[in-house]
Design an enzyme around this catalytic site. Sequence first.
Site, short mmCIF file in Angstrom:
data_model
loop_
_atom_site.label_atom_id
_atom_site.label_comp_id
_atom_site.label_asym_id
_atom_site.label_seq_id
_atom_site.Cartn_x
_atom_site.Cartn_y
_atom_site.Cartn_z
CG ASN A 95 -1.73 1.25 1.35
OD1 ASN A 95 -1.83 2.01 0.40
ND2 ASN A 95 -2.33 1.47 2.51
CD GLU A 136 -3.93 -2.72 6.90
OE1 GLU A 136 -2.84 -2.99 6.41
OE2 GLU A 136 -4.48 -1.61 6.74
CB SER A 162 4.56 -2.27 12.07
OG SER A 162 4.17 -0.94 12.31
CD GLU A 185 -3.05 5.47 6.56
OE1 GLU A 185 -3.03 5.61 5.32
OE2 GLU A 185 -2.12 4.95 7.20
CG HIS A 211 -5.89 1.90 4.88
ND1 HIS A 211 -5.49 2.81 5.81
CD2 HIS A 211 -4.86 1.02 4.74
CE1 HIS A 211 -4.26 2.50 6.22
NE2 HIS A 211 -3.87 1.41 5.59
CE LYS A 219 0.07 3.44 4.67
NZ LYS A 219 -0.09 3.58 6.10
N GLY A 223 1.91 1.90 10.76
CA GLY A 223 2.87 3.00 10.68
C GLY A 223 3.53 3.32 12.01
C1 PEP Z 1 -1.03 0.02 5.83
O1 PEP Z 1 -1.10 1.22 5.68
O2 PEP Z 1 -1.86 -0.71 5.28
C2 PEP Z 1 0.05 -0.49 6.67
C3 PEP Z 1 -0.04 -1.72 7.08
O3 PEP Z 1 1.07 0.37 6.95
P1 PEP Z 1 2.47 -0.02 7.66
O4 PEP Z 1 2.94 -1.30 7.07
O5 PEP Z 1 3.38 1.13 7.37
O6 PEP Z 1 2.18 -0.16 9.13
#
Ligand code: PEP
Length: 253
Positions: A9, A170, A216, A100, A98, A11, A176
């Site tokens: 992803n 997630e 992460s 976000e 997601h 972003k 993040g």
């Molecule tokens: C994501 O945004 O879907 C995500 C898992 O981000 P990160 O791997 O940076 O935690």
Amino acid sequence: MRLRIAAGNWKMNTSLQEGIELAKAIQAFVSEFPLDKHKRIVLGVPFTHIVSIVNLVDYKKISVAAQNCARWEKGAYTGEISAEMIRSSGAHYIIIGHSERRQYFNETNEELKTKVELCLKNSLRPIFCVGEKLDEREQNKHFEVVQKQLTESLFHLDVEHFSHVLIAYEPVWAIGTGKNASPEQAQEMHMFIRKLIAEKYGASAANDTSILYGGSCNAQNAASLFAQPDIDGGLVGGASLKANDFIEIIKAL
Ligand code: PEP
């Protein structure tokens, strides 16, 4: 068929030129790497990058995903991008819900239900994101939260439509932050999700659903997460922006 997937992803990162370079580096690795037919790489790129990246990757191994779509089919919604437009650009997957987007764009379970339907109508496979916030986990409400997200946005689908959906667990507190869920915590939730799918759609549908972990996930922890029986790969943010890190994650599939 239950696929194992390494999904990036990106972003709102990379210029078009940077995105092309990143996709080329992943493609160069993949062209030499034997990938079983039940494994797949998905690149979740900005809308502006879809066509260029679709044209440079080997579609047999790498698919392109969008990160969102409009909640309307078409019309006077200046600046919005429809599921139909995304499909016609060559993407096959789409990240929906997601955290976000839930947080910054107030996307609700009801709105996401509509988006899922638009994706399926346009032959796009939704990677539907669910996950609890930190306070919800601390209050031991994580199972309840995830169950509600699934029930309100997905479980109205019939079994044929549901078979095109992938799920990404997630936990919001892991995205993040550099603090991933432990393999045991992730497995516990993935097993719970699969059980809910089995109750709703039957054991065979549950067994065929890909459930990815996100939060992460990186080159160091991917193998231990992906070794869990109900974790079918990852949805990866930060580490998908560095070709070498993402390649290690692909190797861990
Ligand atoms: C994501 O945004 O879907 C995500 C898992 O981000 P990160 O791997 O940076 O935690």
